[in-house]
Design a protein around this motif. Structure first.
Motif, short mmCIF file in Angstrom:
data_model
loop_
_atom_site.label_atom_id
_atom_site.label_comp_id
_atom_site.label_asym_id
_atom_site.label_seq_id
_atom_site.Cartn_x
_atom_site.Cartn_y
_atom_site.Cartn_z
N SER A 77 -13.71 -4.20 -12.38
CA SER A 77 -13.66 -3.32 -11.59
C SER A 77 -12.55 -3.08 -10.67
N THR A 78 -11.65 -4.30 -10.64
CA THR A 78 -10.56 -4.03 -9.96
C THR A 78 -9.41 -3.05 -10.67
N ALA A 79 -9.17 -3.34 -11.81
CA ALA A 79 -8.58 -2.54 -12.73
C ALA A 79 -9.01 -0.99 -12.84
N VAL A 80 -10.25 -0.87 -13.16
CA VAL A 80 -10.93 0.39 -13.14
C VAL A 80 -10.61 1.26 -11.89
N LEU A 81 -10.92 0.52 -10.61
CA LEU A 81 -10.79 1.29 -9.37
C LEU A 81 -9.37 1.64 -9.25
N GLU A 138 -6.99 2.42 -11.38
CA GLU A 138 -6.65 3.51 -12.13
C GLU A 138 -7.44 4.69 -11.71
N ALA A 139 -8.58 4.58 -11.04
CA ALA A 139 -9.17 5.73 -10.54
C ALA A 139 -8.60 6.28 -8.93
N GLY A 140 -7.71 5.64 -8.75
CA GLY A 140 -7.29 5.72 -7.31
C GLY A 140 -8.08 5.62 -5.98
N ILE A 141 -9.18 4.70 -6.40
CA ILE A 141 -10.12 4.38 -5.47
C ILE A 141 -9.58 3.19 -4.35
N TYR A 142 -9.02 2.18 -5.06
CA TYR A 142 -8.50 1.00 -4.43
C TYR A 142 -7.51 0.24 -5.41
N ASP A 143 -6.29 0.46 -5.16
CA ASP A 143 -5.05 0.01 -5.84
C ASP A 143 -4.42 -1.22 -5.11
N PRO A 144 -4.63 -2.62 -5.93
CA PRO A 144 -3.84 -3.67 -5.24
C PRO A 144 -2.48 -3.41 -4.91
N ALA A 145 -1.64 -2.80 -5.65
CA ALA A 145 -0.25 -2.54 -5.49
C ALA A 145 -0.24 -1.93 -4.00
N GLN A 146 -1.25 -1.25 -3.31
CA GLN A 146 -0.85 -0.63 -2.14
C GLN A 146 -1.31 -1.56 -1.21
N GLN A 147 -1.86 -2.68 -1.32
CA GLN A 147 -2.45 -3.67 -0.18
C GLN A 147 -1.53 -3.91 0.99
N GLY A 148 0.11 -3.96 0.56
CA GLY A 148 0.95 -4.23 1.66
C GLY A 148 0.68 -3.22 2.59
N GLU A 149 0.80 -2.11 2.38
CA GLU A 149 0.77 -0.88 3.27
C GLU A 149 -0.73 -0.49 4.01
N LYS A 150 -1.78 -0.28 3.05
CA LYS A 150 -2.88 -0.02 3.32
C LYS A 150 -3.99 -1.20 4.00
N VAL A 151 -3.75 -2.31 3.79
CA VAL A 151 -4.52 -3.68 4.09
C VAL A 151 -3.87 -4.51 5.18
N PHE A 152 -2.63 -4.97 4.75
CA PHE A 152 -2.03 -6.10 5.49
C PHE A 152 -1.35 -5.65 6.58
N ALA A 153 -0.45 -4.49 6.57
CA ALA A 153 0.35 -4.02 7.45
C ALA A 153 -0.36 -3.59 8.70
N PRO A 154 -1.48 -2.95 8.72
CA PRO A 154 -2.21 -2.54 10.00
C PRO A 154 -2.55 -3.71 10.95
N LEU A 155 -3.15 -4.91 10.09
CA LEU A 155 -3.40 -6.23 10.81
C LEU A 155 -2.20 -6.88 11.41
N LEU A 156 -1.27 -6.91 10.46
CA LEU A 156 -0.11 -7.65 10.79
C LEU A 156 0.55 -6.95 12.02
N ARG A 157 0.65 -5.63 12.15
CA ARG A 157 1.04 -5.04 13.39
C ARG A 157 -0.02 -5.35 14.73
N SER A 158 -1.23 -5.42 14.45
CA SER A 158 -1.90 -5.55 15.67
C SER A 158 -1.65 -7.08 16.00
N TRP A 159 -1.26 -7.85 15.30
CA TRP A 159 -1.10 -9.51 15.49
C TRP A 159 0.48 -9.63 15.89
N ASN A 160 1.21 -8.40 16.11
CA ASN A 160 2.53 -8.52 16.48
C ASN A 160 3.18 -9.40 15.77
N ILE A 161 3.01 -9.52 14.31
CA ILE A 161 3.59 -10.79 13.77
C ILE A 161 5.18 -10.87 14.06
#
Length: 285
Positions: free
Chosen positions: A235-239, A241-264
């Motif tokens: 599912s990871t590779a297929v999603l 490719e489909a633009g639903i969830y790309d691990p290459a964008q995790q830094g921006e979409k997943v990690f960054a918002p939380l790291l900002r909230s924790w004032n890392i």
């Protein structure tokens, strides 16, 4: 010398924060009902009950949208395994345990609405979905060894990633009801991520170095839950490719918002080990 605490101590000292955030979570969560989001009037019997069995021409969803919902069912339906793994890390009494029950019920609600929608609308092959569900449940899920703070940070990331997946499914805009369902699930996931985010923030007040280390270690090893799809694809590779969830964008979409909230980047309460972990985190991102 920086303070360090074991998991038992942290479970006890963070319990009041868990209680407070569980109360907030329940107050903010929309008590939506799965049956309200299923177009029951589109339903009809399958051949076993005198009706017509599924055929591909009955589906009105694109392959991408059907895939995204199928993955959602398989991940959410495997909630007993996730429940077990989370419960292993959290005290089975008090607010921690009440949170485990609440989270499990919310995830089960996701599975209910997605599966009912797919069956009633005949959006996917019901036999293939049931076989995939059986396989996924038998395969189960085992969380890698983690300490409490690692598990909390990892859960914050996982729920944020799930929200991203559902937001992107809604953004396809191919079916208005699918968009409503996907946004409803995304809202739940955002609130669940917020719960974990707040507990991690409280942990920084107790053990900043340990908390920074836990965050760095989980980002380094982070991987979203994946499922084996019919035909042997992942599912990871297929999603991605489909633009639903790309691990290459995790830094921006997943990690960054939380790291900002924790004032890392701006924290001034770190000792040498915490600074080292923050440097490693910067290198990872």
């Amino acid at each position: 010398m920086p303070i360090e605490k074991n998991d038992s101590q942290l479970l006890s000292e963070l319990a009041p924060v868990v209680d407070e955030n569980l109360t907030r979570h329940i107050a903010e969560a929309d008590g939506w009902q799965p049956h309200d989001l299923v177009p029951w009037d589109q339903g009809k019997n399958f051949a076993f009950m005198g009706g017509t069995d599924w055929s591909a021409d009955q589906s009105t969803l694109s392959d991408v949208e059907a895939l995204a919902l199928t993955v959602g069912v398989l991940v959410a339906d495997n909630v007993p395994a996730y429940h077990r793994e989370i419960a292993k890390h959290l005290a089975q009494v008090g607010p921690w345990w009440r949170w485990v029950g609440r989270w499990t019920a919310e995830e089960n609600r996701h599975s209910i609405v997605l599966r009912n929608y797919l069956m009633v609308t005949r959006a996917v092959d019901p036999v293939a979905l049931e076989r995939a569900r059986m396989d996924e449940m038998v395969r189960g899920y085992a969380m890698p060894p983690m300490h409490l703070l690692e598990m909390l940070a990892n859960s914050a990331f996982e729920e944020k990633a799930a929200a991203v997946r559902h937001h992107n499914t809604a953004a396809l805009g191919e079916d208005p009801l699918v968009a409503v369902i996907a946004e409803r699930l995304a809202t739940d996931d955002e609130l669940q991520s917020l719960f974990y985010r707040n507990i991690v923030e409280a942990a920084f007040e107790l053990v900043p170095d340990q908390t920074m280390r836990a965050i760095a270690s989980r980002i380094e090893a982070f991987d979203v839950p994946s499922v084996a799809l019919p035909g042997g694809t992942d599912s990871t590779a297929v999603l991605a490719e489909a633009g639903i969830y790309d691990p290459a964008q995790q830094g921006e979409k997943v990690f960054a918002p939380l790291l900002r909230s924790w004032n890392i980047a701006g924290r001034t309460d770190l000792g040498p080990e915490g600074e080292k972990a923050r440097d490693e985190l910067s290198a990872l991102l």
